[in-house]
Design an enzyme around this catalytic site. Sequence first.
Site, PDB file in Angstrom:
ATOM      1  N   HIS A 170       0.829  -1.201   0.000  1.00 17.36           N
ATOM      2  CA  HIS A 170       0.000   0.000   0.000  1.00 17.36           C
ATOM      3  C   HIS A 170       0.866   1.254   0.000  1.00 17.36           C
ATOM      4  CE1 HIS A 170      -2.767   2.894   2.320  1.00 17.36           C
ATOM      5  NE2 HIS A 170      -3.006   2.982   1.030  1.00 17.36           N
TER       6      HIS A 170
ATOM      7  N   ASN B 223      -0.826   8.161  -0.613  1.00 20.83           N
ATOM      8  CA  ASN B 223      -1.091   9.169  -1.624  1.00 20.83           C
ATOM      9  C   ASN B 223      -0.795  10.564  -1.077  1.00 20.83           C
ATOM     10  OD1 ASN B 223      -1.971  10.171  -4.063  1.00 20.83           O
ATOM     11  ND2 ASN B 223      -4.130  10.014  -3.581  1.00 20.83           N
TER      12      ASN B 223
END
Length: 196
Positions: A171, A174
Amino acid sequence: QLFGSPVNRALLNVFFLQDRNKKGSGIRAEARKIASAGVVGAGTMGQGIAAANVKRGILTAIMDSSQAALQRGLKGVLNEISYNKQLKGPDAQRLVEFAPLVNGTLSDIELCRSDIVIEAIFENPEVKQHLFARLEPLMRDDAILASNTSTIPISKLAEGLERPERFCGLHFFNPVPVMQLVELIKAAIAHKGAAF
């Protein structure tokens, strides 16, 4: 309100882990060189993941379901890899250096030649599992299949895979170009008598 909260503790933990790793006292593991990567999904996250790989000299294939989405994604990757902080804008030399490392494709086979394939599509477990079932048989036995999911349990996504021990969550936070944090998640599943 932030002080003493779980978010505060997590941010402090990230800070101290980063500081420890700078000193070279991080977790030691047998590392295998990744020479090529595939990214499924040419949206914002896929673009960022692909660009991060290319900037590290890794041959990267990026794939999406349509030519139009792929073209938008490639444009985003090229913009990111050509950006020069000192110039505060695009640098033709960086583009010439890095552009040959990125390949846009609509082909599963071309994508699956990679050492690692990272899925970065929308958050739908059924769609992701269908994609994994399609890609896994085309991948080498020693390749890694990863999901960039932030909401779906990795163990659920691993259900039905032939080689779940070669699957993980990877993961990226962002925005990928700014955030140095990557979360690695191992699936908790039984395979051939062993728990992973």
